[in-house]
Design a protein around this motif. Sequence first.
Motif: not given
Length: 252
Positions: A80-101
């Motif tokens: 629950h704590n992990i999920e709550a923290v992830r709701m507050e954080i956006g992350m941008v990576f080296q590779q764009f990790n977009l869904f190609p479809h």
Amino acid sequence: MSEQSEWNGPIIHCQDVHKWFGNFEALRGISMEVEQGEVIVIFGPSGSGKSTFIRTLNRLEEHQKGKIIIDGIELTKDVHNIEAVRMEIGMVFQQFNLFPHLTVLENITLAPEQVRKRSKSQAEEIGMQLLDRVGIPEQAEKYPNQLSGGQQQRVAIARALAMQPKIMLFDEPTSALDPEMIKEVLDVMIELAESGMTMLVVSHEMGFARGVADRMYFFDEGLIVETGTPTDIFHNPQEDRTKLFLSQILSH
């Protein structure tokens, strides 16, 4: 989460954070506090623990020792704590990790609809505003492979912002880009910094650091070797390792 609403400490509090991969100690006691609205640039040689550290802040990597508190929530094994923290954080990576479809707009609206339970029309309205903000509203109906690397990274930033995070983490966001595309991504990040977003940026883009960072941290071998304002770091570095590293990257 009453404790969270009463939290008035720093938005990020890390105390003596250690991380091992097998016998290799990647983080050797990292302590850092970040106030809301601060822009932090983390730099250092390859393998110094920079990316590992910011990945511990949203539990993409689990730290084995020490304490990480994000906006009043301690990162433990508690899901629950992990999920709550992830709701507050956006992350941008080296590779764009977009869904190609998925189209650009669908990439951005997916999480707000599924996680934040926004209606499709609400999510699309937010998505278009964000595409406008990152300067590519005309690309909404295209697919990622129809975009340049710089455009894809701007979509990735818009996608992270669509969750309305309190903190944005950037892991070398320009390192996979051609030189002419770096500026368009940095311009978006500069606008974001000036808007008051709390940002931790792993980057060797020293012009960006000089222009917008509140503080810089030099990592080497899993340790914070030196920290200071950009003025301190560029004009009066104290540690030999910092001086050497800066002389190498600033001479390029």
